[in-house]
Each structure stands twice: as structure tokens, then as C-alpha cells.
Design an enzyme around this catalytic site. Sequence first.
Site, short mmCIF file in Angstrom:
data_model
loop_
_atom_site.label_atom_id
_atom_site.label_comp_id
_atom_site.label_asym_id
_atom_site.label_seq_id
_atom_site.Cartn_x
_atom_site.Cartn_y
_atom_site.Cartn_z
N ASP A 83 0.83 -1.22 0.00
CA ASP A 83 0.00 0.00 0.00
C ASP A 83 0.86 1.26 0.00
OD1 ASP A 83 0.72 -0.86 2.65
OD2 ASP A 83 -0.73 0.55 3.50
N GLU A 148 -0.19 -1.17 5.75
CA GLU A 148 0.89 -0.71 6.62
C GLU A 148 0.77 0.78 6.91
OE1 GLU A 148 4.70 0.85 8.02
OE2 GLU A 148 3.71 1.44 6.18
#
Length: 405
Positions: A83, A148
Amino acid sequence: MSTPKKTKSEEEAVSNFREYLRCKTVHPDPDYEPAIKFLIRQAEEIGLEFKRFDLVERNPIAILTWPGKDPSLPSILLNSHMDVVPVFEEYWTHPPFDAHKTEDGKIYARGSQDMKCVGIQYLEAIRHLKSNGHHCLRTIHMSFTPDEEVGSDKGMLALINSGELKQFNIGFVLDEGLASPTDTFILFNAERAPWRLRVSCKGNTGHGSLLIENTAGEKLSKIMGKAFEFRRAQEEKLKSNPQLHIGEIATVNLTIVEGGVLANVVPAELTAVFDIRVPPTIPQKEFEQTISDWVAAGGEGCSYEFTEKHSDQTITSIDDTSPWWRAFKGACDKAKIHVEPRIFPAGTDSRFLRAAGYQAYGFSPMNNTPILLHEHDEYLSEDVFLRGIDIYSEILPAMANVASH
Ligand code: ZN
């Protein structure tokens, strides 16, 4: 000036990097499926095992595996998150998901530094090692995680808390670090603990034209005075010692202030939120007492709570008694790179992994590169990216060939 570029077709590793950068795994609504498809294709091409975990809907985790000669030995985990943080497209010179490459080899994209580069560098180093007939003693796993950037609840934490990570019998973890603007590479072997402090001050209320005693505002200002006094002392400490880095001091930042209903009404309550980062060099119990003293200075009606409080202070060893350190350092020497250990100033998945008992180094092989993570115009130079693959081609076999100990 740099030497003129030869006209040559782009390296496959760079094309793969740019393709991965074009996957829109961007918050607040990341779509991981194109990235997963890309990783499945890489696993097939390189000849790696592929496993997918769907612990949280729309947040797949991929684990690619290169089995070692002795799979019973604890393995190496190479972690990277898929991400990326949101963009303000109007501030970008090139569209953030085009992975545009300039004449001088700069690849502009969200995630080019944080940290799609590292994920591809792991893969390309393994492709290179495998095609040159290498076979390591220990198994190497690569985890590609979601979530994350927003706390990892649906990513690494889900993997740890579900117990699924255990099956990989991990002996050591490599995860992300930061770019370095100088020739030196930075290795992170610990992180500061993030604390979110919420302070509440209740006081007497009334008309804004009067001089009411014990107001919430007076109380909050006393607490803020203490907090900023501490902040100034830390700032002074950092500025006066060039050996010190931000990861080694505590930071305190006022981030949210709330309260009040009307401009002419003294509020009954004010709240303030502080983002605090605690280095492993400060004992947490002692520091919590300090915070408690700040709030006590506000007087009656003042209280606090931690909305987040990471308590682990584990430091992964970087001395010669650690075979992992010896392997890592030896590989860096062989690659002729200078590595300087530091404490990571912000947070990565390493803090959850260390708290779960794993040893981890944070390392992103990007030197002579401005730190542009989460910024507009994030880019990475092709040459630095390719050099990183060479560096991992030394580090990975060194770590995965650490004899059983
Ligand atoms: Zn990152």
C-alpha cells in the site's frame, strides 16, 4: 555532469518496478488485486512458491517462497508493504501512478521510495541469484502486505495475530528503511514507540466577558507549557549534538485541540491530542511519570489517556556476537557500501515483528537520494534502484547461508 546515456533497452527489473508502481494500491481505497496478479506472475517466472492469505476482506497478503537446501532451519523473511499513501495530484510534475521515467532516469511515482522499490529489489535479486545457479541454505520468504500505512491491523498485525506467520519458521526479518541523501546507507535496528496522548481539561464555565477562575483554557495552557518545555529541551539536545539523530530523542507534537461552543462562552472542557515518539533509550515507565506530572500541573479536572501506546522497546543486535549482523555487515563490505545504524524515527511493520519476538533490520538501499516518502514528486533514480538489486544479491545469500547456530 553525468555521462551521456547510451541508448539501450530498459532493464527488465526497471520495467517490472514501473509496472508494480502503476498498481493503484493507494489509500483510502486501495485495490490490491492487480498487485497480487503481478506477484503471481513474478512467482511463476522466477519459480517461487506462492501463498495468499485473505485474513481481512479486500486486504490480501501474498507470500512468495524460495525454499532453501535445509528448509528445517529458521528462514529469512523479506517484508514489504504494497500500500501507498494518498497523493495530491495537482502538485506532481508527472502523474503519480504513471511511473514516468525522465531522460536522466528518475522514476516518478507514489511508492517509488516507500516501498515498492524494495519489494521489487527482493524479487529481482532472487531472480538473479537463481538464474546464476545459487541455492541458499535457508528458505527465503517474501511477504507483500496491505494496510501498513494506516496501522497494519489488516496486514502484518493480522498475520501475526492469526498465528499464520508461525508456519514460516522465521529466523530473521528484513523490512523497510529510509533513503539517505548522502553516500552512506542507513540501517535501522530499532524504532521509536508511537504514543498518542489525549488530555482533557474541565473547568468553570460562564460568560466570556468575565474573569472566571479555574477555566479549562488556563489548565490546558499549563499542561502545554510543560509539554513544550520538554519539547524545547529535546530540540536543544538534538541541535547541540551532531552525533545525535531524531530517532534517538523523544518528539512531542500537539496535533489536535478541541472544545468550545461559542466565542463568548468559556468552555466547560477542552481536549488536546499529542503525537509522542519515545526512543528505546528512554525508559517508558519514567517517561509516563513525566507525562503524568505535566497533566498534574494543570490542576483539578485534568486527566489523560493513551489512545495508542506501543510498549515494545526491543533493539535488534548489531554487534559481532550476532551471526545475522556479521552476515549483513560482511555482505555490505563486499558490496563496498558504508552502512550506519540508527533508530527509525517513525513506524514500520518491524515494530510489530520485534514485539512478536523476531529480530529485524530496516534497510532500503537508496543512497544519494532525497527522502521523499509521503511527499509530492516521490521518485527514485533507475541507477540507485538497480544498484540496490546488486546490494541485495550480496546480502540475501549471506543471510540465508548463515549456518545453524
Ligand atoms: Zn513504508
